[in-house]
Design a protein around this motif. Structure first.
Motif, short mmCIF file in Angstrom:
data_model
loop_
_atom_site.label_atom_id
_atom_site.label_comp_id
_atom_site.label_asym_id
_atom_site.label_seq_id
_atom_site.Cartn_x
_atom_site.Cartn_y
_atom_site.Cartn_z
N UNK A 134 0.84 -1.21 0.00
CA UNK A 134 0.00 0.00 0.00
C UNK A 134 0.87 1.25 0.00
N UNK A 135 1.93 1.25 0.80
CA UNK A 135 2.81 2.40 0.88
C UNK A 135 3.58 2.63 -0.42
N UNK A 136 4.00 1.54 -1.05
CA UNK A 136 4.69 1.64 -2.35
C UNK A 136 3.74 2.26 -3.38
N UNK A 137 2.50 1.80 -3.39
CA UNK A 137 1.52 2.32 -4.34
C UNK A 137 1.14 3.77 -4.02
N UNK A 138 1.14 4.11 -2.75
CA UNK A 138 0.87 5.49 -2.36
C UNK A 138 1.96 6.41 -2.93
N UNK A 139 3.21 6.03 -2.78
CA UNK A 139 4.32 6.83 -3.31
C UNK A 139 4.29 6.86 -4.84
N UNK A 140 3.91 5.76 -5.45
CA UNK A 140 3.90 5.68 -6.93
C UNK A 140 2.93 6.67 -7.55
N UNK A 141 1.90 7.04 -6.82
CA UNK A 141 0.92 8.00 -7.35
C UNK A 141 1.55 9.34 -7.71
N UNK A 142 2.69 9.65 -7.10
CA UNK A 142 3.33 10.95 -7.30
C UNK A 142 4.44 10.94 -8.34
N UNK A 143 4.75 9.79 -8.89
CA UNK A 143 5.81 9.70 -9.89
C UNK A 143 5.44 10.48 -11.15
N UNK A 144 4.27 10.25 -11.68
CA UNK A 144 3.87 10.92 -12.93
C UNK A 144 3.78 12.43 -12.76
N UNK A 145 3.21 12.90 -11.66
CA UNK A 145 3.13 14.35 -11.45
C UNK A 145 4.51 14.94 -11.19
N UNK A 146 5.37 14.19 -10.53
CA UNK A 146 6.74 14.63 -10.33
C UNK A 146 7.46 14.78 -11.66
N UNK A 147 7.22 13.84 -12.55
CA UNK A 147 7.81 13.91 -13.89
C UNK A 147 7.31 15.14 -14.64
N UNK A 148 6.05 15.39 -14.54
CA UNK A 148 5.48 16.55 -15.23
C UNK A 148 6.11 17.84 -14.70
N UNK A 149 6.34 17.89 -13.40
CA UNK A 149 6.96 19.07 -12.81
C UNK A 149 8.41 19.23 -13.23
N UNK A 150 9.14 18.13 -13.31
CA UNK A 150 10.55 18.20 -13.68
C UNK A 150 10.77 18.43 -15.16
N UNK A 151 9.91 17.87 -15.97
CA UNK A 151 10.09 17.98 -17.42
C UNK A 151 9.65 19.33 -17.94
N UNK A 152 8.84 20.04 -17.18
CA UNK A 152 8.40 21.37 -17.60
C UNK A 152 7.66 21.33 -18.92
#
Length: 180
Positions: A134-152
């Protein structure tokens, strides 16, 4: 005469469907699960499309929620792997924009870390162990939005968005299992 026959047929069909609907026939596991995830901000439509998008027979034939949870975690691990591969490919074709390349490399690092963790979570959930997954999946939810923020402004592969939806659904499914 034809109008009366049509009206009678429609009335009988309506009554029949009401009796069948109210007969207490159990809902399919997929319908039960997807209908119960609203408290996790997942609509039944998003749940069904994420779980049944690639292979409708696998999600529709699941015999219970644990099987659907295992399917969801397998799918999120597969989606992360596909997004990682797409990023690697995009970086190989990247233009000379150094800032975009830097953001995409940072995004790739997120996926590089997420893929093994999600594979572990998929194995754990398949074995009926939800703790940690559950905790791994909770953290995984933020990978795509983190990518969007970093890629600009850089165009991320569409697999990033697909992964985002699947991560949200997989987390909601496993979270519902661990609270039950």
């Amino acid at each position: 005469m034809a109008m009366a026959a049509t009206s009678s047929a429609l009335l009988l069909l309506s009554l029949f469907s009401a009796v069948v609907h109210c007969s207490g026939a159990p809902a399919a596991p997929l319908d039960q699960l997807c209908g119960s995830l609203g408290s996790f901000y997942v609509t039944p439509e998003l749940c069904t499309s994420a779980l049944c998008g690639a292979d409708a027979s696998a999600c529709r034939s699941a015999r219970g929620t644990p099987e659907l949870a295992a399917l969801a975690t397998r799918l999120v691990a597969a989606n992360a792997t596909a997004a990682k591969a797409s990023l690697e490919s995009a970086l190989g074709l990247a233009a000379a924009d150094a800032e975009a390349t830097k953001g995409m490399r940072s995004c790739l690092q997120l996926y590089t870390g997420a893929v093994p963790a999600l594979r572990w979570a998929a194995r754990a959930v398949a074995a009926g162990r939800y703790r940690g997954a559950r905790e791994v999946l909770d953290a995984a939810q933020y990978v795509a939005s983190g990518c969007a923020g970093m890629a600009g402004e850089a165009a991320l592969p569409r697999e990033n968005d697909r992964f985002s939806s699947m991560a949200i659904v997989a987390h909601a499914v496993v979270a519902s299992m661990s609270t039950a």
